[in-house]
Structure formats: C-alpha cells, structure tokens
Motif scaffolding. Structure first.
Motif, PDB file in Angstrom:
ATOM      1  N   ASP A  13       0.854  -1.190   0.000  1.00  0.00           N
ATOM      2  CA  ASP A  13       0.000   0.000   0.000  1.00  0.00           C
ATOM      3  C   ASP A  13       0.892   1.242   0.000  1.00  0.00           C
TER       4      ASP A  13
ATOM      5  N   GLY B 206      -1.571  11.389  -4.747  1.00  0.00           N
ATOM      6  CA  GLY B 206      -1.468  10.760  -6.048  1.00  0.00           C
ATOM      7  C   GLY B 206      -2.082  11.640  -7.114  1.00  0.00           C
TER       8      GLY B 206
ATOM      9  N   GLY C  31      -1.902  -1.548  -3.787  1.00  0.00           N
ATOM     10  CA  GLY C  31      -2.920  -0.527  -3.614  1.00  0.00           C
ATOM     11  C   GLY C  31      -2.297   0.843  -3.429  1.00  0.00           C
ATOM     12  N   SER C  32      -2.997   1.870  -3.901  1.00  0.00           N
ATOM     13  CA  SER C  32      -2.614   3.254  -3.646  1.00  0.00           C
ATOM     14  C   SER C  32      -3.703   3.885  -2.793  1.00  0.00           C
ATOM     15  N   ASP C  33      -3.380   4.160  -1.534  1.00  0.00           N
ATOM     16  CA  ASP C  33      -4.281   4.957  -0.702  1.00  0.00           C
ATOM     17  C   ASP C  33      -3.984   6.404  -1.071  1.00  0.00           C
TER      18      ASP C  33
ATOM     19  N   MET D  30      -5.559   7.176  -9.020  1.00  0.00           N
ATOM     20  CA  MET D  30      -4.588   6.213  -9.535  1.00  0.00           C
ATOM     21  C   MET D  30      -5.201   5.037 -10.304  1.00  0.00           C
ATOM     22  N   ALA D  31      -6.542   4.982 -10.403  1.00  0.00           N
ATOM     23  CA  ALA D  31      -7.189   3.832 -11.055  1.00  0.00           C
ATOM     24  C   ALA D  31      -7.191   3.986 -12.562  1.00  0.00           C
TER      25      ALA D  31
ATOM     26  N   PHE E 267      -4.754  -4.918  -8.525  1.00  0.00           N
ATOM     27  CA  PHE E 267      -4.416  -3.496  -8.476  1.00  0.00           C
ATOM     28  C   PHE E 267      -5.619  -2.773  -7.894  1.00  0.00           C
TER      29      PHE E 267
ATOM     30  N   VAL F 288      -7.313   0.663  -6.361  1.00  0.00           N
ATOM     31  CA  VAL F 288      -7.047   2.091  -6.510  1.00  0.00           C
ATOM     32  C   VAL F 288      -8.349   2.882  -6.660  1.00  0.00           C
TER      33      VAL F 288
ATOM     34  N   LEU G  19     -13.610   3.377  -5.529  1.00  0.00           N
ATOM     35  CA  LEU G  19     -12.490   2.457  -5.309  1.00  0.00           C
ATOM     36  C   LEU G  19     -12.742   1.221  -6.161  1.00  0.00           C
TER      37      LEU G  19
END
Length: 409
Positions: free
Chosen positions: A133, A138, A193-195, A199-200, A215, A217, A271
């Motif tokens: 994570d 982002g 994951g990007s908290d 980023m998706a 992935f 995001v 998300l």
C-alpha cells in the motif's frame, strides 16, 4: 471535526522495539503467515496528521498470528522515518506500536526507498501473500496540482510527494519499483494498492503488469482519512486465508461504506480493483478499437468527440472512465460500423479485468477504470510523447488514436 481530532493525537514509542512477535524465539526464522500488509506511509507533506490517524485505525486490530501489519512511516513534523510492526491497543489517540527500525531522514519520493521497504518487509515478515500500500498524494499517470488535504499531489510525478526533498515517484518509477521488489521476493505482489487520489488508470496499471495480481485504486480524489484500516483489518484477520480478490473486495466494500454511513465522513468516493493478469487482453482490444476510431470519416469522428464530452470524468478532465466512454460511443450514432464490434470486445475485456468497483451516488456512471482522453490538442501535446513510452501506451498505440480524433486546434 476529523482534523481537530487528528491534531490532538500523540505519537509515542520512540525507542527501538522488537520484531513484534513475528519470531517463535530469538534464534528461529520468521514465521510465514498468511498475509503481510506493507504500508509505505509518506507523511512528508500536508497529509502528515493523517498518518497518526490511520496508524491508530490499524492499532484497533493490529498484527495477529496470521497477519502482519508493517509500516514505514515518515512524518514531516518529526523529520524522521521509522519502520513499525503494528500491534493492537485500545488507545485511539496515541500511536503505541514500537519502532523496529529508526531510519532518520529518508527520501520518501524515491522509488528505491519503496523497493527497499518491500524487500525488507518480506524478509523480516514473510507471508504467503503480500499487500503493498503506497499511502500518500497521487495524481494518476501525470502531474497536476495539490488540492488541500485531499490525496492529490502537487507537481507529483506521480505519487508519494516528499516536501523535504521535492521528489516524488513517477508512474514509470513506480512500475520499476514494484517489478524489482517482486523479483527480489520471488513472487508477484498479490495486491498493490494506492491509498491516494486518481490512480485507477489503465496507464498506471500497465507499468505493474507481470509483477502484481490485483491493483486496488481510486478513480477520483480520496478524502484525507483515506482507507478504513480498522474495519478492513477486522475482516482480513477474521479470514486470513482470503485470496487477493476476496481481500481486495473486503477493502473496497468497507471503504465505500465508511463514506456512505459517516464513520469517516460524508464524502463521494470511488475504489476499484483490477486483475492485472487480464490487462494484456484488454490492451489488445483497446488497440483494435483505436484503429477503428482512427479510420472513421470526419463526421463520425465528431460524434466520438461528443461521446468523450458526455463521459464520466474525474478531477482532471483528461482522466475519463473507460466503461462510460464505451457506452457513449455505442450511443453516438455510429453503431453498425466496425466500431460496434470493437466496442463490444473492449467491454468484455474490461468486465474480465474488473474484479470489483465501488462508488457512491455522484459516480454512478463510473465503471472502475480511467483512461487518458484529453479534450484539447494543447493537453495532448503536453503529455503525448511521455504517454507513448508507457507500457499501456506502447501496447495500444492510443496516443495515435487521440491524435487522429482530436480537433486540430
């Protein structure tokens, strides 16, 4: 109210701790658990206060005999980075987990720092499955501007902005970091994951293909508190044998619930989770669609521009929901041409790639994956050369498609 609470938190545990119960005894090898969650928490910016907030959420559950929770925590206030094994406590105002390693000043905008943390975490806290994570600002695949305390970066290329150094991790560097780490630990990262905001994107996912299974995001901005670590970890530790798809579903469900029902505020959020093992097939269909769009006569290209204008966009207007774009292409009046079958193929591949998608009401049209579609020639020119070098850009030749359909000025 959230900010007032966060500012009152106390950070403790500044002395060197132990490995947090990860060893059977002092001489034994680390116990291999079901999951290790590795959180690269970059608080070297205006998200600093939320670091303690999220750590306190993690401490409501803590590590267990089957799940390791490990954090590399940078704080702008202390100008210090420490690696921590998160343990359970009943104090939601004080971080009590002891540091495993005091690191001093570390550039959290360095992709090598991320790689080193993952390699170290996997060595010290081995598991069958790993969840990495990256917690911070982002900006999707290219830089834009900071937005208050939302998790969106300021000139961040393109995640993990470190105000101390002025550095951040580019999309290309992020992919290299994750690939290097996966190679070093001898297996794919089960969940990346990007908290973080925005980023998706197919373009970000493309850089990690081959090194990550799932992935996880957000398409849109994330509120400052980010993910609900307490309720997610409660579910994961209750079922530690969950595979990557199931674990990612746990998080996206808890995330959306937390912002719908007010435990983290009343916010509109997104998300989603992609299966990167299906990304090659999706890219192939996008390439074919692009070729069909490029070959359209001028009148039909104008209809495609109308479809773009009608599609779900996010804070940056050149980040467009792929599924909604496909829907609007179908509605554009060019059905019956070769474009129609190409759209159907992309829709099928997108459905296969998408593991889960959670949205609140404002983003009901969002189907989980964004793609770069600038509406202006100027925006295209600003970013197109870099885009052509991205893995997704190379696989789809999407920049050439955009060049063919965008207006001349």
């Amino acid at each position: 109210l959230k900010n007032a609470t966060i500012m009152g938190m106390v950070v403790s545990g500044l002395v060197m701790g132990t490995m947090g119960g990860n060893f059977a005894n002092a001489d034994s090898q680390p116990v291999k658990k079901e999951w290790t969650l590795l959180v690269f928490m970059n608080g070297n910016n205006n998200l600093d206060d939320f670091g303690a907030y999220d750590l306190n959420e993690m401490e409501k559950v803590g590590s267990t005999d089957q799940v390791n929770v490990v954090v590399q925590w940078a704080s702008l206030a202390t100008n210090n980075v420490k690696r921590m094994y998160v343990t359970k406590d009943d104090d939601d105002q004080t971080v009590t987990s002891l540091p495993v390693q005091e690191m001093g000043a570390v550039d959290m905008g360095s992709y090598q720092a991320l790689t080193d943390f993952i390699k170290w975490g996997a060595e010290k806290y081995p598991a069958k499955r790993y969840f990495v994570d990256v917690w911070d600002h982002g900006s999707g695949w290219h830089a834009r501007k900071r937005l208050g305390v939302a998790r969106s970066g300021f000139n961040a290329l393109d995640i993990s902005l470190d105000d101390n150094t002025g550095n951040s991790i580019t999309t290309e560097q992020l992919g290299k970091s994750i690939k290097d780490a996966a190679k070093a630990i001898g297996q794919k990262i089960d969940i990346y994951g990007s908290d973080a905001c925005l980023m998706a994107m197919a373009e970000v996912a493309g850089e990690m293909k081959g090194a990550v299974n799932i992935f996880l995001v957000a398409q849109e901005l994330e509120p400052g508190p980010g993910w609900p670590y307490d309720t997610f970890l409660a579910r994961l530790t209750a079922k530690p044998v969950a595979d990557a798809k199931e674990a990612s579903k746990m998080l996206f469900e808890e995330f959306v619930i937390s912002y719908q029902q007010g435990s983290q505020g009343d916010e509109e959020v997104t998300l989603s989770a992609f299966d990167l093992n299906s990304l090659d097939a999706l890219a192939t269909t996008v390439k074919t669609l692009g070729e069909k769009l490029t070959a359209l006569p001028a009148g039909d290209k104008t209809k495609i521009l109308t479809a773009i204008a009608s599609s779900q966009k996010f804070y940056y207007s050149d980040y467009v929901d792929l599924g909604d774009f496909l829907k609007n292409v179908e509605k554009s009046g060019i059905a019956g041409t070769s474009v129609s079958s190409a759209v159907t193929s992309v829709k099928g591949a997108l459905a296969t790639t998408m593991v889960s998608n959670g949205v609140t009401n404002a983003y009901a049209a969002a189907q989980g994956m964004s793609i770069w579609i600038p509406a202006s020639r100027n925006t295209y020119k600003k970013h197109s050369e870099r885009y052509k070098g991205l893995e997704f850009g190379k696989a789809t030749n999407w920049a050439a498609t955009l060049n063919a359909i965008l207006p001349a000025i």
